[in-house]
Design a protein around this motif. Structure first.
Motif, short mmCIF file in Angstrom:
data_model
loop_
_atom_site.label_atom_id
_atom_site.label_comp_id
_atom_site.label_asym_id
_atom_site.label_seq_id
_atom_site.Cartn_x
_atom_site.Cartn_y
_atom_site.Cartn_z
N PHE A 24 0.83 -1.20 0.00
CA PHE A 24 0.00 0.00 0.00
C PHE A 24 0.86 1.25 0.00
O PHE A 24 0.36 2.37 0.04
CB PHE A 24 -0.92 0.03 1.23
N ALA A 25 2.18 1.08 -0.03
CA ALA A 25 3.10 2.19 0.16
C ALA A 25 3.46 2.94 -1.12
O ALA A 25 3.79 4.12 -1.07
CB ALA A 25 4.40 1.69 0.82
N CYS A 26 3.39 2.29 -2.28
CA CYS A 26 3.89 2.90 -3.51
C CYS A 26 3.01 2.50 -4.69
O CYS A 26 2.77 1.31 -4.91
CB CYS A 26 5.34 2.46 -3.74
N LYS A 27 2.57 3.48 -5.46
CA LYS A 27 1.70 3.22 -6.61
C LYS A 27 2.40 2.40 -7.69
O LYS A 27 1.76 1.67 -8.43
CB LYS A 27 1.19 4.53 -7.21
N LYS A 75 11.01 5.05 -0.44
CA LYS A 75 12.04 6.09 -0.32
C LYS A 75 11.91 6.98 -1.54
O LYS A 75 11.49 6.53 -2.62
CB LYS A 75 13.43 5.49 -0.21
N LEU A 76 12.23 8.24 -1.36
CA LEU A 76 12.21 9.19 -2.47
C LEU A 76 13.60 9.30 -3.07
O LEU A 76 14.59 9.42 -2.35
CB LEU A 76 11.73 10.56 -2.01
N ALA A 82 9.10 7.90 -6.00
CA ALA A 82 9.03 6.94 -4.91
C ALA A 82 9.46 5.57 -5.39
O ALA A 82 9.09 5.13 -6.48
CB ALA A 82 7.61 6.88 -4.36
N GLU A 83 10.28 4.89 -4.58
CA GLU A 83 10.70 3.53 -4.84
C GLU A 83 10.19 2.63 -3.71
O GLU A 83 10.20 3.04 -2.55
CB GLU A 83 12.22 3.42 -4.95
N SER A 84 9.76 1.42 -4.05
CA SER A 84 9.26 0.49 -3.06
C SER A 84 10.39 -0.23 -2.35
O SER A 84 11.33 -0.71 -3.00
CB SER A 84 8.36 -0.57 -3.73
N LEU A 85 10.29 -0.30 -1.03
CA LEU A 85 11.27 -1.01 -0.21
C LEU A 85 10.56 -2.07 0.62
O LEU A 85 9.42 -1.87 1.05
CB LEU A 85 11.99 -0.05 0.75
N ASN A 99 15.35 -2.98 -2.03
CA ASN A 99 14.74 -2.04 -2.95
C ASN A 99 14.08 -2.84 -4.07
O ASN A 99 14.77 -3.38 -4.93
CB ASN A 99 15.79 -1.08 -3.50
N VAL A 100 12.76 -2.96 -4.02
CA VAL A 100 12.03 -3.73 -5.01
C VAL A 100 12.08 -3.03 -6.37
O VAL A 100 12.08 -3.68 -7.41
CB VAL A 100 10.58 -3.99 -4.55
#
Length: 132
Positions: A24-27, A75-76, A82-85, A99-100
């Motif tokens: 739910f953190a990153c589009k 993380k920005l 935005a990058e998914s972690l 870092n996905v």
């Protein structure tokens, strides 16, 4: 009354799956989830119609690691993207940050002193994480 229909099942090796979490953190990675089992974290995408696609698999270098908990955060980058972690914790007492978006190990934080049973990211300041 709505009926639920089983669309798909997954097997994560022969070990128990300890935790699963939707992103739910990153589009960028919407409709993705992670499952952790033994020393492995596997990222899947939910497809329209009920299909599931494997996107990434991370296997820890420590064969004795047993991940118990996983959370998503972001993380920005310098470009304000935005990058998914993934935040992973387990019996090895090391917080792993994957870092996905890039597919790389972002950071390892040793020194927890005991197994990591839970991890959380701050909802408004996702660069802040805590472990228990």
């Amino acid at each position: 009354m709505a009926r639920y229909v089983l669309k798909n099942t997954l097997q994560e090796g022969k070990k128990a799956v300890w935790s699963v979490a939707f992103n739910f953190a990153c589009k960028e990675h919407k409709d993705t989830f992670v499952a952790i089992s033994a020393n492995r974290a596997t990222v899947y995408k939910c497809e329209p119609g009920g299909g599931i696609t494997l996107l990434q698999a991370y296997v820890d270098i420590n064969r004795e690691e047993e991940f118990y908990t996983v959370k998503w955060t972001t993380k920005l980058t310098d470009a304000s993207k935005a990058e998914s972690l993934l935040l992973l914790g387990g019996n090895g007492s090391v917080l792993r940050v994957i870092n996905v978006s890039s597919g790389a190990l972002e950071w390892s934080a040793p020194g927890h002193g005991a197994p990591i049973n839970d991890v959380a990211a701050h909802p408004l300041r996702p660069h802040i994480a805590i472990t228990a």
